[in-house]
Design a protein around this motif. Sequence first.
Motif, PDB file in Angstrom:
ATOM      1  N   VAL A  80      -4.272   2.196 -19.134  1.00  7.21           N
ATOM      2  CA  VAL A  80      -2.952   2.187 -18.491  1.00  7.21           C
ATOM      3  C   VAL A  80      -3.005   2.942 -17.165  1.00  7.21           C
ATOM      4  CG1 VAL A  80      -0.562   2.978 -18.690  1.00  7.21           C
ATOM      5  CG2 VAL A  80      -1.711   1.959 -20.670  1.00  7.21           C
ATOM      6  N   PHE A  81      -3.651   4.115 -17.172  1.00  7.76           N
ATOM      7  CA  PHE A  81      -3.736   4.964 -15.984  1.00  7.76           C
ATOM      8  C   PHE A  81      -4.456   4.237 -14.847  1.00  7.76           C
ATOM      9  CE2 PHE A  81      -5.172   8.297 -13.206  1.00  7.76           C
ATOM     10  CZ  PHE A  81      -4.227   9.304 -13.310  1.00  7.76           C
ATOM     11  N   VAL A  82      -5.613   3.667 -15.147  1.00  9.68           N
ATOM     12  CA  VAL A  82      -6.426   3.013 -14.116  1.00  9.68           C
ATOM     13  C   VAL A  82      -5.752   1.727 -13.630  1.00  9.68           C
ATOM     14  CG1 VAL A  82      -8.636   1.892 -13.654  1.00  9.68           C
ATOM     15  CG2 VAL A  82      -8.571   4.032 -14.931  1.00  9.68           C
ATOM     16  N   THR A  83      -5.075   1.016 -14.530  1.00  7.85           N
ATOM     17  CA  THR A  83      -4.357  -0.197 -14.134  1.00  7.85           C
ATOM     18  C   THR A  83      -3.253   0.128 -13.129  1.00  7.85           C
ATOM     19  OG1 THR A  83      -4.781  -1.286 -16.259  1.00  7.85           O
ATOM     20  CG2 THR A  83      -2.952  -2.130 -14.944  1.00  7.85           C
ATOM     21  N   ILE A  84      -2.477   1.171 -13.423  1.00  9.20           N
ATOM     22  CA  ILE A  84      -1.416   1.595 -12.505  1.00  9.20           C
ATOM     23  C   ILE A  84      -2.015   2.026 -11.168  1.00  9.20           C
ATOM     24  CG2 ILE A  84       0.373   3.342 -12.094  1.00  9.20           C
ATOM     25  CD1 ILE A  84       0.886   3.344 -15.122  1.00  9.20           C
ATOM     26  N   LEU A  85      -3.128   2.769 -11.238  1.00 14.13           N
ATOM     27  CA  LEU A  85      -3.792   3.230 -10.020  1.00 14.13           C
ATOM     28  C   LEU A  85      -4.272   2.047  -9.179  1.00 14.13           C
ATOM     29  CD1 LEU A  85      -4.600   5.936  -8.711  1.00 14.13           C
ATOM     30  CD2 LEU A  85      -6.822   5.722  -9.832  1.00 14.13           C
ATOM     31  N   THR A  86      -4.857   1.053  -9.815  1.00 11.14           N
ATOM     32  CA  THR A  86      -5.348  -0.142  -9.114  1.00 11.14           C
ATOM     33  C   THR A  86      -4.203  -0.900  -8.449  1.00 11.14           C
ATOM     34  OG1 THR A  86      -7.125  -0.356 -10.768  1.00 11.14           O
ATOM     35  CG2 THR A  86      -6.693  -2.267  -9.357  1.00 11.14           C
ATOM     36  N   LEU A  87      -3.098  -1.029  -9.165  1.00  8.56           N
ATOM     37  CA  LEU A  87      -1.932  -1.726  -8.618  1.00  8.56           C
ATOM     38  C   LEU A  87      -1.367  -0.990  -7.403  1.00  8.56           C
ATOM     39  CD1 LEU A  87      -0.098  -2.773 -11.923  1.00  8.56           C
ATOM     40  CD2 LEU A  87      -1.322  -4.269 -10.333  1.00  8.56           C
ATOM     41  N   LEU A  88      -1.316   0.335  -7.478  1.00  6.07           N
ATOM     42  CA  LEU A  88      -0.780   1.121  -6.367  1.00  6.07           C
ATOM     43  C   LEU A  88      -1.666   1.004  -5.131  1.00  6.07           C
ATOM     44  CD1 LEU A  88       0.396   4.379  -8.206  1.00  6.07           C
ATOM     45  CD2 LEU A  88       1.839   2.607  -7.184  1.00  6.07           C
ATOM     46  N   ILE A  89      -2.988   1.086  -5.329  1.00  7.87           N
ATOM     47  CA  ILE A  89      -3.911   0.984  -4.191  1.00  7.87           C
ATOM     48  C   ILE A  89      -3.868  -0.424  -3.601  1.00  7.87           C
ATOM     49  CG2 ILE A  89      -6.321   1.173  -3.450  1.00  7.87           C
ATOM     50  CD1 ILE A  89      -6.712   3.128  -5.788  1.00  7.87           C
ATOM     51  N   GLY A  90      -3.859  -1.424  -4.482  1.00  7.90           N
ATOM     52  CA  GLY A  90      -3.792  -2.804  -4.015  1.00  7.90           C
ATOM     53  C   GLY A  90      -2.532  -3.069  -3.215  1.00  7.90           C
ATOM     54  N   TYR A  91      -1.407  -2.540  -3.702  1.00 14.15           N
ATOM     55  CA  TYR A  91      -0.138  -2.708  -2.977  1.00 14.15           C
ATOM     56  C   TYR A  91      -0.199  -2.015  -1.621  1.00 14.15           C
ATOM     57  CZ  TYR A  91       4.764  -2.094  -1.706  1.00 14.15           C
ATOM     58  OH  TYR A  91       5.956  -2.090  -1.022  1.00 14.15           O
ATOM     59  N   LEU A  92      -0.771  -0.789  -1.606  1.00 15.37           N
ATOM     60  CA  LEU A  92      -0.881  -0.040  -0.346  1.00 15.37           C
ATOM     61  C   LEU A  92      -1.698  -0.809   0.688  1.00 15.37           C
ATOM     62  CD1 LEU A  92      -0.569   2.565   1.356  1.00 15.37           C
ATOM     63  CD2 LEU A  92      -2.657   3.395   0.256  1.00 15.37           C
ATOM     64  N   LEU A  93      -2.827  -1.364   0.260  1.00 14.34           N
ATOM     65  CA  LEU A  93      -3.712  -2.066   1.196  1.00 14.34           C
ATOM     66  C   LEU A  93      -3.130  -3.393   1.678  1.00 14.34           C
ATOM     67  CD1 LEU A  93      -7.211  -1.427  -0.450  1.00 14.34           C
ATOM     68  CD2 LEU A  93      -6.170  -0.255   1.500  1.00 14.34           C
ATOM     69  N   LYS A  94      -2.104  -3.885   0.987  1.00 12.68           N
ATOM     70  CA  LYS A  94      -1.476  -5.142   1.407  1.00 12.68           C
ATOM     71  C   LYS A  94      -0.268  -4.907   2.321  1.00 12.68           C
ATOM     72  CE  LYS A  94      -2.366  -8.805  -0.169  1.00 12.68           C
ATOM     73  NZ  LYS A  94      -3.252  -9.892   0.299  1.00 12.68           N
ATOM     74  N   THR A  95       0.173  -3.649   2.410  1.00 17.29           N
ATOM     75  CA  THR A  95       1.300  -3.336   3.301  1.00 17.29           C
ATOM     76  C   THR A  95       0.834  -3.314   4.760  1.00 17.29           C
ATOM     77  OG1 THR A  95       0.922  -0.949   3.136  1.00 17.29           O
ATOM     78  CG2 THR A  95       2.412  -1.947   1.507  1.00 17.29           C
ATOM     79  N   ASP A  96       1.790  -3.226   5.684  1.00 21.16           N
ATOM     80  CA  ASP A  96       1.443  -3.137   7.108  1.00 21.16           C
ATOM     81  C   ASP A  96       0.584  -1.906   7.379  1.00 21.16           C
ATOM     82  OD1 ASP A  96       2.865  -5.419   7.593  1.00 21.16           O
ATOM     83  OD2 ASP A  96       4.674  -4.396   8.308  1.00 21.16           O
ATOM     84  N   PHE A  97       0.926  -0.799   6.716  1.00 19.99           N
ATOM     85  CA  PHE A  97       0.148   0.421   6.886  1.00 19.99           C
ATOM     86  C   PHE A  97      -1.283   0.228   6.387  1.00 19.99           C
ATOM     87  CE2 PHE A  97      -1.471   4.482   5.285  1.00 19.99           C
ATOM     88  CZ  PHE A  97      -1.327   5.277   6.409  1.00 19.99           C
ATOM     89  N   GLY A  98      -1.422  -0.421   5.227  1.00 19.96           N
ATOM     90  CA  GLY A  98      -2.743  -0.682   4.670  1.00 19.96           C
ATOM     91  C   GLY A  98      -3.566  -1.617   5.542  1.00 19.96           C
TER      92      GLY A  98
END
Length: 288
Positions: free
Chosen positions: A137-155
Amino acid sequence: MDFYLTALLQGLCFAGIAFGIYISMKIFNIPDITTDGSYTLGGVVTGIMLTHHQPGWVILIAVIFAGGIAGALTGIIHTKLKINALLAGILVMTALYSVNLTILGRSNLPLLNFGTIFNTVNFITNGNQNSLLILGVFVTILTLLIGYLLKTDFGIAMRATGNSEPMIRALGVNTDRMKIIGLAIANALTALSGYLITQLQGFADISMGIGIVIVGLGSVIIAETIINWLRISSVWLSLILVMAGAVIFQMVLAFTLNIGVDANLLKLVTAVFVLLIVGLPCLTAARS
């Protein structure tokens, strides 16, 4: 079977390091050696706060904050003082050894009698399987957060900074700030691995981070080999493969120990394994 389950648990704990190395080396092209110190920092902060009976969410925030500061310092030294990134990382890593020892107050701190995330959160009765579920659960949430960050304009600006710094600077992006924030995020992720592994193994040790950068590097190289082989361009798939690389790396080490290789040779086996991964694409290209 429990032997390989333990390796799987460790691999999931090291996913944070793998993500951190992926951001620093593959996105920003910065060889960040701060990893050794920030990993230990995460474990040390976790250990000392557990002994003071701090809530888990407070410890998590403190670990992220501490790792982020360590990475930001490396970024500031590199960008503002114009010092080579490798040397900047070495300087901060060296300083962190004293910081970690001061925080811990000793070389080793046992945590067996304190409540950790793995013995206070119980989904199922089996200890290892419960830890696997928590880490999943922890790593899945972490992966989703990083993936979302890298898809944003900032990422996207972060990724562009690594791909073509002059071009993104010409578009008005402060590349120095991007590097500082990127290294802060990378080391915060690395500190999270220290946070997890300290609670999983039940102790914090001042030398736990020695050579840990090779674990993250090996995980990323495994992922990169698969990414290049399958020609994957998706950020989400890349992150999943980086996480899988951390697990595969630990599984290989577990297999090595399981077939009877002396534990004293484990670091040597680790170095040879990473060397083979790095050299395999070159050898394959030379033959073709």
